[in-house]
Design a protein around this motif. Structure first.
Motif: not given
Length: 151
Positions: A81-83, A105-111
Motif C-alpha cells: 500500500t502507498a498509504v 505503508e510499504t511505499e507503493g501499491w506494488q511494493t
C-alpha cells in the motif's frame, strides 16, 4: 493447510457467498475472473501473477481449506500500500482467529512486504477461512493482498 493461498483464488460462488465488496465490476484490469466484482490486477511481486487490490472496510474473501491437524500456525500475509493505516483480520468459520492486523505503508501499491502473525489456533478438517477488511487508512483503503500462508 499448511500451505500458501493466492488472494485472487477465493472460493467460487459469487458475491455474497464467496466474497463481499461494494464494487459493481472487476476494475483491476487483469483478465482473471472478470465476472467477479473483486478488484484483481496484475502483480509486480516476485512470481508475478495477480493480486487483490483496492480493498475497503466491510470487504471479505472466503477460502475453503483442509487443515491437516489442529494446532498453532504462523500466518504470513503479503501486502502492499502507498498509504498505511488499513486493518484486517483472519477468521475461521466466522470466528476471528487473529488479532486485528495493521497494514503499514510499504511505499507503493506494488511494493510488497510480508506481515507475520504467530500462534494462530486452527482446528483440523475442512473449514472456511475468511480474509476480513476491518478499517481503512488514507483513501479508506485497507491495502493490496498478494497471498497468505499458514505454516
Amino acid at each position: 493447510m499448511p500451505g500458501l493461498i493466492q488472494a485472487e483464488d477465493f472460493d467460487a460462488g459469487g458475491k455474497g457467498l464467496a466474497y463481499w465488496n461494494g464494487a459493481t465490476s472487476n476494475g483491476g484490469g487483469a483478465n482473471y475472473r472478470p465476472s467477479e466484482t473483486v478488484y484483481i490486477e496484475n502483480c509486480a511481486d516476485a512470481g508475478s501473477g495477480y493480486d487483490v487490490g483496492q480493498t475497503n472496510p466491510g470487504d471479505w474473501l472466503n477460502y475453503t481449506v483442509n487443515i491437516a491437524s489442529t494446532g498453532s500456525y504462523t500466518l504470513r500475509v503479503r501486502v502492499a500500500t502507498a498509504v498505511g493505516g488499513g486493518v484486517f483480520h483472519l477468521a475461521a468459520d466466522g470466528h476471528r482467529v487473529t488479532p486485528l492486523i495493521s497494514v503499514p505503508e510499504t511505499e507503493g501499491w506494488q511494493t510488497w512486504q510480508t506481515l507475520e502473525v504467530p500462534a494462530v489456533q486452527l482446528p483440523q478438517g475442512v473449514h472456511t477461512l475468511q480474509l476480513v477488511m476491518d478499517s481503512g487508512g488514507y483513501y479508506n483503503t485497507v491495502g493490496n493482498f498478494n497471498w497468505f500462508s499458514l505454516q
